[in-house]
Structure formats: C-alpha cells, structure tokens
Design an enzyme around this catalytic site. Structure first.
Site, PDB file in Angstrom:
ATOM      1  N   HIS A   1       5.398  20.515  35.088  1.00 13.27           N
ATOM      2  CA  HIS A   1       6.084  19.904  33.945  1.00 13.27           C
ATOM      3  C   HIS A   1       5.524  18.519  33.621  1.00 13.27           C
ATOM      4  O   HIS A   1       4.983  17.824  34.480  1.00 13.27           O
ATOM      5  CB  HIS A   1       7.580  19.814  34.222  1.00 13.27           C
ATOM      6  CG  HIS A   1       8.264  21.134  34.159  1.00 13.27           C
ATOM      7  ND1 HIS A   1       9.626  21.273  34.225  1.00 13.27           N
ATOM      8  CD2 HIS A   1       7.779  22.398  34.014  1.00 13.27           C
ATOM      9  CE1 HIS A   1       9.956  22.542  34.129  1.00 13.27           C
ATOM     10  NE2 HIS A   1       8.840  23.244  34.014  1.00 13.27           N
TER      11      HIS A   1
ATOM     12  N   GLU B   1       6.988  15.706  32.968  1.00 13.62           N
ATOM     13  CA  GLU B   1       7.598  14.606  33.703  1.00 13.62           C
ATOM     14  C   GLU B   1       6.965  14.469  35.091  1.00 13.62           C
ATOM     15  O   GLU B   1       6.644  13.357  35.542  1.00 13.62           O
ATOM     16  CB  GLU B   1       9.112  14.839  33.872  1.00 13.62           C
ATOM     17  CG  GLU B   1       9.856  15.018  32.574  1.00 13.62           C
ATOM     18  CD  GLU B   1       9.996  16.471  32.133  1.00 13.62           C
ATOM     19  OE1 GLU B   1      11.048  16.801  31.561  1.00 13.62           O
ATOM     20  OE2 GLU B   1       9.073  17.279  32.365  1.00 13.62           O
TER      21      GLU B   1
ATOM     22  N   CYS C   1      14.495  19.119  32.924  1.00 12.47           N
ATOM     23  CA  CYS C   1      15.195  20.173  33.656  1.00 12.47           C
ATOM     24  C   CYS C   1      15.801  19.579  34.928  1.00 12.47           C
ATOM     25  O   CYS C   1      15.547  18.431  35.277  1.00 12.47           O
ATOM     26  CB  CYS C   1      14.234  21.319  33.989  1.00 12.47           C
ATOM     27  SG  CYS C   1      12.993  20.905  35.238  1.00 12.47           S
TER      28      CYS C   1
ATOM     29  N   CYS D   1      13.078  18.403  37.497  1.00 11.68           N
ATOM     30  CA  CYS D   1      12.426  17.155  37.087  1.00 11.68           C
ATOM     31  C   CYS D   1      13.395  15.983  37.172  1.00 11.68           C
ATOM     32  O   CYS D   1      12.994  14.875  37.539  1.00 11.68           O
ATOM     33  CB  CYS D   1      11.856  17.283  35.675  1.00 11.68           C
ATOM     34  SG  CYS D   1      10.337  18.262  35.626  1.00 11.68           S
TER      35      CYS D   1
END
Length: 136
Positions: free
Chosen positions: A81, A83, A107, A110
């Site tokens: 992801h 992040e 999410c 993260c």
C-alpha cells in the site's frame, strides 16, 4: 486577478494525487505524502509491488483478477500500500510528529503501521471531495 494559495492540506493532497498516478493497481491507484512538522516533504509512496516483483497492471495480481468485493481479499494482493511505501522510504526521525496525506482513508493494517511509526496526523480525501482526518 486574485490568486488564492491552497492551504497546506489541499496542497499536499494534490501532490498525493500526482503520486498516485504511479500506482500499479488495476482497481485503485493510491498516493501518500509524508510531511514533517516544518511542512517539508519527507517521503512519498504509491501502491505497487516490490521492485522487480509482479505487476498488477500486467495481470499478475490474483486479487485484481478475481471478483472479490472492494476492501477484501488483500491476502492475495501483490501490492504494497501507498502508506506503507511512504513509511518504508522515510527514516524513523522523519516520521516523528509528521503528517501523512493520502488519497483515500487508510485501511486497518496501514492505520496500525502509521500509528506505530510516530506519524501524528493523517489527512485523506475521497471521491466525494470529503477530507478525513485523525490524529493521536
């Protein structure tokens, strides 16, 4: 002619949008910008596989080739992801007290990484133009 400078959140969310263009996901491209307390960019990240890894855009991600609902089936995803990538490419010192700007709400996984890294604030925007925010 009057020019209105964007506030910091708008400015960095626009940069996150540009970063997202490098995303390697068929379903959703996400960008993240890590910014220090002095409003200087420390790191950026987009969703994508590890260097040299499988490419979602090339049809090499089982999750994107499936019909699993949005927000599920991440165990089959080849992507890291945005992040997480922004945090991976920043130093520990860069994260302390920083703000992360993301093109969508992080999410759960993260969010845990963000909190554990020392990031103080997170801003995100969604497709309806809403800006979310949390801090700790």
């Amino acid at each position: 002619m009057t020019y209105v400078r964007p506030d910091w959140a708008t400015y960095f969310l626009q940069i996150a949008d540009a970063v997202a263009a490098r995303g390697d996901c068929l379903r959703c491209r996400v960008g993240a910008v890590l910014v220090g307390p002095d409003n200087r960019i420390r790191s950026t990240g987009f969703n994508g596989s590890f260097p040299g890894g499988p490419s979602c855009l090339a049809g090499e991600c089982p999750r994107c080739l499936s019909d699993v609902p949005s927000g599920t089936g991440y165990e089959d995803c080849v992507e890291v992801h945005a992040e997480a990538n922004a945090l991976l490419y920043a130093s520990w010192e860069d994260c302390q007290g920083s703000t992360l700007y993301v093109t969508r709400e992080p999410c759960k996984d993260c969010s845990k990484l963000i909190r554990a890294s020392g990031v103080a604030n997170v801003f995100w925007a969604d497709s309806d133009g809403y800006e979310g925010f949390w801090s700790h």
